[in-house]
Design an enzyme around this catalytic site. Structure first.
Site, mmCIF file in Angstrom:
data_model
loop_
_atom_site.group_PDB
_atom_site.id
_atom_site.type_symbol
_atom_site.label_atom_id
_atom_site.label_comp_id
_atom_site.label_asym_id
_atom_site.label_seq_id
_atom_site.Cartn_x
_atom_site.Cartn_y
_atom_site.Cartn_z
ATOM 1 N N GLU A 35 41.328 33.858 37.293
ATOM 2 C CA GLU A 35 41.280 34.108 35.854
ATOM 3 C C GLU A 35 42.640 34.711 35.479
ATOM 4 O OE1 GLU A 35 38.265 36.867 34.495
ATOM 5 O OE2 GLU A 35 38.982 36.685 32.429
ATOM 6 N N ARG A 262 34.767 39.757 49.948
ATOM 7 C CA ARG A 262 35.969 40.252 49.321
ATOM 8 C C ARG A 262 36.772 41.042 50.346
ATOM 9 N NH1 ARG A 262 37.361 41.119 43.911
ATOM 10 N NH2 ARG A 262 35.968 39.636 42.994
ATOM 11 N N LYS A 272 42.120 43.444 39.414
ATOM 12 C CA LYS A 272 43.115 43.293 38.352
ATOM 13 C C LYS A 272 42.888 44.304 37.233
ATOM 14 C CE LYS A 272 42.359 38.758 38.660
ATOM 15 N NZ LYS A 272 41.877 37.621 37.936
HETATM 16 P P1 ATP Z 1 39.643 40.936 40.115
HETATM 17 O O1 ATP Z 1 38.516 41.924 40.090
HETATM 18 O O2 ATP Z 1 40.819 41.440 40.824
HETATM 19 O O3 ATP Z 1 39.980 40.408 38.754
HETATM 20 P P2 ATP Z 1 38.307 38.487 40.482
HETATM 21 O O4 ATP Z 1 37.423 38.014 41.571
HETATM 22 O O5 ATP Z 1 37.696 38.708 39.147
HETATM 23 O O6 ATP Z 1 39.085 39.742 40.986
HETATM 24 P P3 ATP Z 1 39.585 35.984 40.019
HETATM 25 O O7 ATP Z 1 40.846 35.726 39.302
HETATM 26 O O8 ATP Z 1 38.323 35.562 39.386
HETATM 27 O O9 ATP Z 1 39.533 37.542 40.324
HETATM 28 O O10 ATP Z 1 39.685 35.453 41.520
HETATM 29 C C1 ATP Z 1 40.096 34.165 41.902
HETATM 30 C C2 ATP Z 1 39.530 33.895 43.260
HETATM 31 O O11 ATP Z 1 39.976 34.875 44.198
HETATM 32 C C3 ATP Z 1 38.024 33.958 43.250
HETATM 33 O O12 ATP Z 1 37.515 32.908 44.018
HETATM 34 C C4 ATP Z 1 37.723 35.294 43.862
HETATM 35 O O13 ATP Z 1 36.459 35.299 44.449
HETATM 36 C C5 ATP Z 1 38.880 35.464 44.852
HETATM 37 N N1 ATP Z 1 39.140 36.887 45.091
HETATM 38 C C6 ATP Z 1 39.400 37.838 44.170
HETATM 39 N N2 ATP Z 1 39.549 39.036 44.741
HETATM 40 C C7 ATP Z 1 39.387 38.855 46.078
HETATM 41 C C8 ATP Z 1 39.421 39.716 47.214
HETATM 42 N N3 ATP Z 1 39.642 41.020 47.087
HETATM 43 N N4 ATP Z 1 39.211 39.166 48.431
HETATM 44 C C9 ATP Z 1 38.995 37.851 48.569
HETATM 45 N N5 ATP Z 1 38.952 36.989 47.548
HETATM 46 C C10 ATP Z 1 39.141 37.475 46.305
HETATM 47 MG MG MG Z 2 37.239 38.197 37.319
#
Ligand code: ATP
Ligand code: MG
Length: 561
Positions: A35, A262, A272
């Site tokens: 995202e 994660r 983020k």
């Molecule tokens: P954040 O809370 O940092 O915004 P998010 O999962 O909402 O994390 P996305 O941009 O939706 O962030 O993530 C893109 C991809 O990366 C998704 O498939 C997500 O599951 C994966 N991802 C995000 N954070 C992690 C992590 N800490 N470890 C492994 N994979 C991750």
């Molecule tokens: Mg997200």
């Protein structure tokens, strides 16, 4: 890093099973779906390496898909940063896609849902809907709007799309089962009204699809075969499948969602949303501050793509959430920089050293190896003279026998140069040592082949020649948080654990060959650590970031506590 074939991770096993059952290998397709609401962090690196790693293993395409359904948080700046970071890590995506490319298709499908009695417009407040949702042990209650006619729903949904209603006045919900044991199946929201311009579709839309409605359908449109996400989405899988079952053409592939854990890194936060707070509150100087666990922060700090990939490879993927110690990440950059970084000399806390029996005004050019780990790295010339700088910590007036550095009456070798002996020192009125007076053995020059040059003395010190030294700003970084898992404390906010001493700026002296060093060039300052030129560096003001120390001093300090 061995060349032995890697064992398969559990996601690869799932793919292997599908292939064994006859699934055509040439149909495999993956995606990485960020995202664009912030910069990528080290947690994302795991997901990137997993998805693109599958692509490499099976020769399958991997899309970069921006999951851009929330215009309140998303920006073009983030899109650009994400592309830059994925490329920098060394991956090439097949197609660049956006969930927003599918807004029309999603809308058309939603209209079909309404016509088929599978969706309705709910006009209650979000509080009312939340109460009706029930609890995991108690069934939910039907909305009074659940049985609106298709005509009424169609008219309202079109009105929502045309901007006739304020935010929060209506939502579109899927009509599934208010008594499902899975709370997510209790008539989930598909669309909400948001009068916000989108970074790509601008003001074309004022209704935006929710994650669950968008994600699986985007996978389906792109014909992604294995849609890999983190564990918090495990309970969403049922809904992912339900939506797909409503829209799927039986001749087309059915994407499969699978979940992995994660990755969290110690002494930092990988979210983020939380990283944005650090940026907005000025705790750090932007998303690429070298203390940030973002890919761009790590790059600026001096990490190489190879080190991040080998870190991600080593930790692999897991079925349970856990915290990886940041010292493992540091181990990987040390390993890589040890192989590739040229050796240089820099003095961080200088004190003057004068060699009293060295001719005044003379400069001698000594030869030094650039990298003992890499014969092809060649040699360089280093100036040597009567006045030098060494580290304050490397001299003591008196010390016990375990102190292998310089003490009065004792000898050390100056790296690539001569053996010197400390004769006396001069102090200021506060008792600080401001100059050390030494003598040297002119026959002891390193590499000269003389008997004296081979003489062993206990310590070897780094130094720079005072007349030729170049001053440089050096930024020394420490952990951003004092707590190992700052965001897991039950009573305290992660911001309470910020390390007030995570950045120290000093002025150092470095050897003259570094005068024209360029941003992102990485060096080993001998005996000290790895240092990388910061983009703030200019022609007359060198700036280095300390990437990592030579040894893991943090772990040692923790043990002593
Ligand atoms: P954040 O809370 O940092 O915004 P998010 O999962 O909402 O994390 P996305 O941009 O939706 O962030 O993530 C893109 C991809 O990366 C998704 O498939 C997500 O599951 C994966 N991802 C995000 N954070 C992690 C992590 N800490 N470890 C492994 N994979 C991750
Ligand atoms: Mg997200």
């Amino acid at each position: 890093m061995s060349d032995a074939p890697k064992s398969l991770n559990f996601i690869e096993h799932i793919v292997e099973e599908d292939l064994a059952k006859g699934f055509p290998k040439e149909s495999l397709r993956f995606r990485f779906p960020p995202e664009p609401n912030g910069y990528l962090h080290i947690g994302h690196a795991s997901s990137i390496c997993l998805n693109f790693g599958l692509g490499e293993r099976y020769g399958a395409p991997v899309n970069l898909r921006f999951d851009d359904t929330n215009p309140t948080k998303e920006e073009q700046e983030y899109v650009e940063a994400i592309k830059r970071d994925v490329e920098w890590l060394g991956y090439t995506w097949d197609e660049e896609r956006y969930a927003s490319d599918y807004f029309q298709q999603l809308y058309d499908w939603a209209v079909e849902f309404i016509k088929a009695g599978k969706a309705y417009v709910d006009s209650q407040s979000s509080e009312e809907m939340a109460i009706q949702k029930g609890t995991p042990t108690e069934a939910g209650v039907d909305s009074p709007f659940r049985n609106r006619s298709a005509e009424e729903n169609l008219a309202l949904f079109e009105g929502m799309k045309n901007g006739e209603f304020p935010e929060g006045s209506h939502v579109l919900r899927a009509k599934i089962d208010m008594s499902s044991s899975n709370m997510l199946m209790r008539d989930p929201i598909m669309y909400r009204i948001l009068h916000k311009a989108h970074h790509r579709t601008n003001t074309d839309w004022c209704i935006y699809p929710m994650y669950d409605w968008t994600h699986g359908e985007s996978d389906y449109i792109e014909q992604v075969t294995h849609s890999l996400c983190t564990l918090e989405f495990a309970s969403h899988r049922e809904l992912y499948d339900w939506f797909l079952d409503q829209v799927r053409d039986p001749d087309k592939l059915r994407p499969k969602q699978r979940e992995f854990a994660r990755r969290n890194l110690s002494h930092t936060v990988v979210s983020k949303r939380k990283l944005l707070q650090l940026v907005e509150k000025g705790v750090v100087n932007g998303w690429d501050d070298p203390r940030m666990p973002t890919i761009s922060g790590l790059r600026r700090r001096g990490y190489t793509p190879e080190s991040i990939r080998s870190f991600a490879d080593t930790i692999g993927i897991a079925k349970r959430d856990n915290v990886v110690d940041v010292s493992l990440l540091e181990f990987h950059i040390r390993e890589h920089l040890n192989k590739i970084a040229p050796r240089v000399m820099g003095v961080l806390n200088p004190v003057k050293l004068t060699i009293t029996n060295y001719p005044e005004g003379e400069t001698e050019w000594l030869v030094a190896e650039n990298n003992p780990e890499d014969a092809s790295a060649g040699e360089r010339k280093l100036p040597f003279g009567r006045e030098l700088f060494i580290e304050q910590e490397d001299f003591r007036e008196e010390a016990n026998r375990k102190f292998f550095r310089l003490k009065l009456g004792g000898e050390v070798r100056l790296k690539n140069a001569y053996i010197i002996k400390a004769e006396s020192c001069i102090k200021d009125t506060d008792g600080n040592i401001i100059e050390i007076k030494c003598t040297y053995d002119p026959k002891s020059r390193s590499g000269s082949g003389s008997e004296e040059s081979l003489r062993k003395v206990k310590g070897t010190l780094h130094w720079v020649a005072a007349e030729h030294a170049v001053s440089a700003e050096v930024r020394l970084y420490d952990r951003l948080f004092t707590h190992e898992t700052p965001d897991s404390h039950k009573d305290k906010n992660f911001m309470e654990f910020i390390n007030p001493d995570s950045l120290k700026v000093i002025t150092a002296y470095v050897e003259p060959g570094l005068k024209d060093a360029q941003p992102e060039e990485r060096y080993q300052f001998q005996r000290l650590g790895y240092f990388t030129v910061d983009p703030d560096s200019t022609e007359d003001h060198l700036v280095f970031n300390r990437t990592v120390t030579l040894r893991d001093t943090w772990a040692k300090l923790q043990q002593r506590k």
